[in-house]
Design a protein around this motif. Structure first.
Motif, short mmCIF file in Angstrom:
data_model
loop_
_atom_site.label_atom_id
_atom_site.label_comp_id
_atom_site.label_asym_id
_atom_site.label_seq_id
_atom_site.Cartn_x
_atom_site.Cartn_y
_atom_site.Cartn_z
N GLU A 136 0.66 -1.18 0.05
CA GLU A 136 -0.21 -0.02 -0.04
C GLU A 136 0.92 1.18 -0.11
O GLU A 136 0.66 2.46 -0.76
N ASN A 137 1.96 1.13 0.53
CA ASN A 137 2.88 2.35 0.80
C ASN A 137 3.53 2.74 -0.59
O ASN A 137 4.40 3.77 -0.62
N ILE A 138 3.70 1.62 -1.50
CA ILE A 138 4.38 2.05 -2.89
C ILE A 138 5.77 2.39 -2.72
O ILE A 138 5.97 3.68 -3.03
N PRO A 139 6.56 1.95 -1.57
CA PRO A 139 7.90 2.76 -1.70
C PRO A 139 8.74 2.70 -2.78
O PRO A 139 8.84 2.22 -3.61
N ARG A 140 9.38 3.76 -2.89
CA ARG A 140 10.54 4.07 -4.12
C ARG A 140 11.51 3.17 -4.28
O ARG A 140 12.10 2.58 -5.21
N SER A 141 12.21 2.64 -3.20
CA SER A 141 13.29 1.82 -2.95
C SER A 141 13.07 0.83 -1.96
O SER A 141 12.30 0.78 -1.06
N THR A 142 14.16 -0.39 -1.97
CA THR A 142 14.02 -1.46 -0.92
C THR A 142 14.13 -0.96 0.47
O THR A 142 13.57 -1.24 1.29
N PRO A 143 15.45 -0.24 0.64
CA PRO A 143 15.70 0.22 2.02
C PRO A 143 14.46 1.20 2.61
O PRO A 143 14.03 1.04 3.62
N GLU A 144 13.58 2.06 1.56
CA GLU A 144 12.72 2.83 2.15
C GLU A 144 11.46 2.02 2.49
O GLU A 144 10.51 2.29 3.43
N SER A 145 11.21 0.92 1.86
CA SER A 145 10.26 0.00 2.38
C SER A 145 10.19 -0.68 3.63
O SER A 145 9.24 -0.99 4.23
N LEU A 146 11.29 -0.59 4.20
CA LEU A 146 11.57 -1.21 5.68
C LEU A 146 11.23 -0.17 6.74
O LEU A 146 11.04 -0.62 8.03
N SER A 147 10.70 1.20 6.32
CA SER A 147 10.40 2.10 7.43
C SER A 147 9.17 1.56 8.04
O SER A 147 8.94 2.24 9.24
N VAL A 154 15.46 3.86 8.81
CA VAL A 154 16.46 3.99 7.72
C VAL A 154 16.90 5.07 7.53
O VAL A 154 16.22 6.39 7.58
N GLN A 155 18.23 5.34 7.55
CA GLN A 155 19.08 6.43 7.34
C GLN A 155 19.51 6.61 5.51
O GLN A 155 19.66 5.71 4.91
N LYS A 156 19.51 7.81 5.34
CA LYS A 156 19.95 8.06 4.05
C LYS A 156 21.18 9.10 3.94
O LYS A 156 20.77 10.25 3.85
N THR A 157 22.19 8.58 3.55
CA THR A 157 23.35 9.52 3.06
C THR A 157 23.02 10.27 2.03
O THR A 157 23.43 11.39 1.74
N GLY A 160 20.58 8.06 -3.50
CA GLY A 160 20.67 6.78 -4.20
C GLY A 160 21.24 5.89 -3.00
O GLY A 160 21.69 4.64 -3.27
N GLY A 161 20.92 6.20 -1.64
CA GLY A 161 21.38 5.16 -0.67
C GLY A 161 20.14 4.68 -0.09
O GLY A 161 19.04 4.45 -0.24
N GLY A 162 20.43 4.45 1.27
CA GLY A 162 19.28 3.68 2.03
C GLY A 162 19.94 2.93 3.14
O GLY A 162 20.17 1.61 2.83
N SER A 163 20.30 3.17 4.49
CA SER A 163 21.00 2.20 5.40
C SER A 163 19.88 1.87 6.51
O SER A 163 19.71 2.75 7.37
N PRO A 164 19.66 0.73 6.70
CA PRO A 164 18.65 0.20 7.66
C PRO A 164 19.27 -0.12 8.99
O PRO A 164 20.49 -0.79 9.01
N ASN A 721 4.04 19.25 4.39
CA ASN A 721 5.13 19.71 3.86
C ASN A 721 6.20 20.03 4.92
O ASN A 721 6.95 21.21 4.90
N VAL A 722 6.43 18.95 5.98
CA VAL A 722 7.32 19.34 7.07
C VAL A 722 8.88 19.06 6.59
O VAL A 722 9.04 18.19 5.78
N ASP A 723 9.71 19.98 6.93
CA ASP A 723 11.10 19.83 6.49
C ASP A 723 12.04 18.94 7.47
O ASP A 723 11.87 19.43 8.70
N TYR A 724 12.16 17.80 7.30
CA TYR A 724 12.80 17.10 8.01
C TYR A 724 13.93 16.06 7.34
O TYR A 724 13.73 15.76 6.22
N ARG A 725 14.84 15.49 8.25
CA ARG A 725 15.52 14.34 7.63
C ARG A 725 15.64 13.20 8.82
O ARG A 725 15.52 13.66 10.09
N THR A 726 15.75 11.79 8.48
CA THR A 726 16.15 10.96 9.48
C THR A 726 17.46 11.38 10.33
O THR A 726 18.32 11.52 9.43
#
Length: 746
Positions: A136-147, A154-157, A160-164, A721-726
């Protein structure tokens, strides 16, 4: 190796074909639609495990006797039935499955014990995510699906990354597998990395996450846990059959334009399937004050092919290839914060090929035999140029990892089963670096990030035992690991290092009706790899020197947990404590090279992570469901009396879903508290704000509608439209945006 493989294949082909005496169909009880990929487990004098095909059908040859059959699939309640199979009889079963919220219901998981096991009866914490590209969440990438998985952050440097993070650990302190084969190689670095992003989400059948355990089951690196990706694996069919689908995705602001196609050709003896895709990701657009973050986009091409041959009713062989290549993956924070005109990964990718042979036997000692051989090639190219500089830097690291493993499954008694095996991995590293002067055209060749032509051997023996008696389920396991690193450095000389490690685990689960209480103790380790011992050059915001006198990191994880699943309510909670010793850490020297502080790695530290996680799922009615989870980690560096680096803040997720036969609407609130507990390394990290990473709350809405063979899904993300980062990321998360996915089944 080729000679032995051909011998095994000839033996398998010579196995006689047995008459099929059990068959049937698995289907949705309400819609009557066929269900593929359903795990079917038979327990009797011997045990069998297999899956339904794309038409929901299955066929099996069994010895006469009594069997307990369990059919399970993510999103459905487990179906159980007792049968008695007589000689000369063909039994045709019709198995209806009922949909459920499935936060914890009794699904079969593999990763926790390397075999199909009830998730409720395991003395470990595990979660399953089914087909992320269709979720249902249609994640863009494999790491983002794990959120949306409890205990995973999930952290994103970069985009094109994604580190769980699993329970506060990431990078080479967590283990990633694809179809049972290690993704982690000897150049995996400490801290966040991008490697899981090289798995195409459209190729995935399910992802299993094992938290707090894994070194006994899978070897080095699993100190925080294991993430295992299972790619799509269609089953055989009674008659010749062809199926296919095409998908297209779009993200507002041109943040994504992707296409993927899938096909499956199946018959009673052969299955050939594939997933092909092209993706173009534009610059990531952040929240209200950030806007477009340029440069951050990249392109990607994917291909995943699989061929399965049924050699007999008790033997089959699978041949597969997975290819992913991503181009021009910009490292946004380097360009924004570190005076770089260019800083990107020109190419990052993975090419995995493997052969798997599986054979069932009637022997209790050799109930099942699995043999796997694989070759995994990874590549990472880095391009950089500072502002006002004529020097363009180029680096390329290639790692070729070959693998041979064998595993046997045994039914030692009615309450005691075991699986034991051997694993062998061999890495060969090719690393180059050069600088080009655009004015003079001069090319300067330098030492690569890693010593060129170095090698790394990893050999293990393990044995896992599973006991089930009168409501108690016990897990016991042992593994011994031999390693050999051969480092060839023209500047520092040649070196061979041979560390070894012995680990064990134990766990006990007690079931009383619908209540399940468990306790476990897991030892883990991470052997020093080529990245630890041989790195020379700039990594993130520091300059690293080689370190050869290293020994394995070790961990001792204890856990107490509770699980409950009955009708419309599921919930669970776990308390855990992970003590780590001999941690390999970067020690700052007095040197400065190219304006960067210089570090060297040593086994100097001890650390402790304590935490709690919990989740709840409630099916309020036939159409309405509610889910939530929270996770909290407290990490402390005991050697420095300061917080442990990069530990995620208190975080969680709450969602409500309304679902009808063709339509669903889901609202989700994802949140994280401020992380102000910073180690000195966090304070030195330019990706983390001076006073810590601010907390955030983000509201997302997901919806979907099916009409005939077409399926439309819409996702409205970050409505305010919250401005944030993990925490620890080098790029802000997506702002208010609309994403669309259209799929048509041929």
């Amino acid at each position: 190796m080729q000679k032995h493989f051909l011998t095994i294949l000839l033996i398998a082909i010579s196995i006689p074909v047995f008459a099929q005496n059990l068959g049937g169909k698995v289907f949705n009880q309400i819609t009557k639609a066929s269900l593929s990929g359903v795990n079917i487990k038979l327990e009797g004098s011997t045990s069998y495990a297999f899956a339904s095909d794309d038409n929901g059908l299955f066929l099996k040859e069994l010895s006469p006797g009594r069997y307990r059959i369990k059919a399970s699939r993510v999103g459905y309640e487990t179906y159980t039935i007792l049968i008695e199979l007589k000689a000369g009889q063909f039994l045709d079963l019709q198995i209806p499955l009922v949909e459920t919220i499935n936060s914890l219901s009794e699904i079969e998981v593999v990763s926790a014990s390397r075999r199909n096991t009830s998730s409720l009866k395991l003395p470990f914490a595990s979660s399953v995510l089914s087909r992320p590209s269709q979720s249902e969440n249609i994640p863009r990438s494999t790491p983002e699906s794990l959120s949306i998985i409890p205990g995973v952050f999930v952290q994103k440097t970069n985009h094109g990354g994604g580190s769980p993070f699993i329970r506060g650990l990431t990078g080479n302190q967590t283990l990633m597998l694809v179809d049972g084969i290690r993704m982690n190689n000897s150049t995996f670095r400490y801290g966040p990395n991008q490697y899981l992003n090289t798995v195409d989400p459209f190729s995935i059948d399910k992802i299993e996450v094992l938290r707090g355990s894994g070194s006994v089951q899978y070897g080095s690196d699993a100190m925080g846990g294991v993430i295992q990706v299972f790619t799509k694996d269609p089953g055989f069919s009674k008659s010749t059959n062809f199926k296919g689908s095409v998908s297209a995705r779009y993200g507002s602001g041109n943040m994504e334009k992707s296409g993927s196609s899938e096909f499956v050709y199946s018959s009673s003896k052969l299955v050939f399937s594939g997933v092909l895709g092209l993706k173009n990701f534009g610059d990531l657009i952040g929240g209200d004050t950030t806007g477009r973050q340029s440069p951050s986009g990249y392109s990607e091409s994917d291909a995943s092919l699989k061929l399965k041959l049924k050699l007999s009713e008790r033997a089959e062989i699978s041949i597969a290839n997975q290819f992913v290549q991503q181009n021009d993956v910009d490292v946004f924070h380097k360009v924004r914060l570190e005076n770089f005109k260019i800083n990107k990964m020109g190419v990052q990718g993975r090419n995995l090929s493997y052969v798997k042979f599986r054979m069932l036997q009637s022997s209790r000692l050799l109930n099942e035999i699995n043999i796997t051989g694989s070759l995994n090639n990874t590549i990472e190219e880095r391009n950089n140029q500072k502002n006002s500089s004529f020097i363009t830097g180029f680096e390329r690291d290639k790692v070729s990892s070959s693998n041979l493993s064998a595993e046997i499954f045994s039914t030692l008694s009615s309450y005691w089963t075991a699986n034991s095996g051997m694993e062998y991995y061999s890495d060969k590293i090719n690393s180059i670096r050069n600088n080009t002067n655009s004015q003079s055209g001069a090319l300067t060749t330098l030492r690569g990030l890693y010593p060129n032509n170095s090698s790394y051997l990893n050999t293990s023996l393990y044995s896992l035992h599973h006991l089930e008696l009168a409501g108690f389920n016990a897990e016991l396991g042992l593994r011994y690991n031999w390693l050999k690193a051969s480092i060839f450095d023209k500047d520092l000389g040649d070196l061979q290092v041979s560390p070894g490690a012995f680990v064990w685990n134990t766990g006990l689960n007690y079931t009383l009706k619908d209540h399940h209480v468990y306790v476990s103790l897991n030892t883990g380790y991470r052997a020093p790899n080529i990245d630890d011992m041989g790195t020379l050059g700039i990594v993130d915001f520091r300059y690293e020197l080689p370190s050869y006198a290293l020994k394995p990191e070790k961990s001792y994880n204890s856990e107490l947990g509770y699980k409950y699943a009955f009708k419309n309510l599921t919930l669970g909670a776990a308390l855990y404590r992970n003590k780590m010793i001999d941690l390999i850490t970067r020690i700052q020297t007095t040197q400065i090279i190219d304006g960067y502080k210089v570090y060297k790695k040593e086994n100097t530290e001890q650390a402790l992570i304590k935490g709690v996680e919990g989740f709840l799922g409630w099916q309020a009615s036939k159409n309405f469901s509610f889910d939530m989870f929270t996770s909290f980690n407290h990490g402390q560096n005991l050697s420095k009396s300061e917080p442990l680096r990069r530990v995620p803040p208190f975080n969680g997720n709450i969602s409500m879903k309304y679902k009808m036969t063709r339509l669903y609407v889901k609202g989700e609130l994802a949140w994280a508290d401020k992380q102000g507990r910073l180690a000195q390394g966090d304070r030195d990290d330019n990706r983390i704000p001076r006073n810590g990473t601010p907390g955030w709350k983000v509201l997302n809405i997901y919806s979907g509608y099916s009409f005939g063979k077409a399926h439309l899904k819409l996702s409205a993300q970050n409505l305010f439209n919250v401005d944030y980062r993990t925490h620890g990321s080098g790029i802000n998360a997506v702002g208010r945006s609309l994403w669309m996915n259209v799929q048509y089944n041929l």
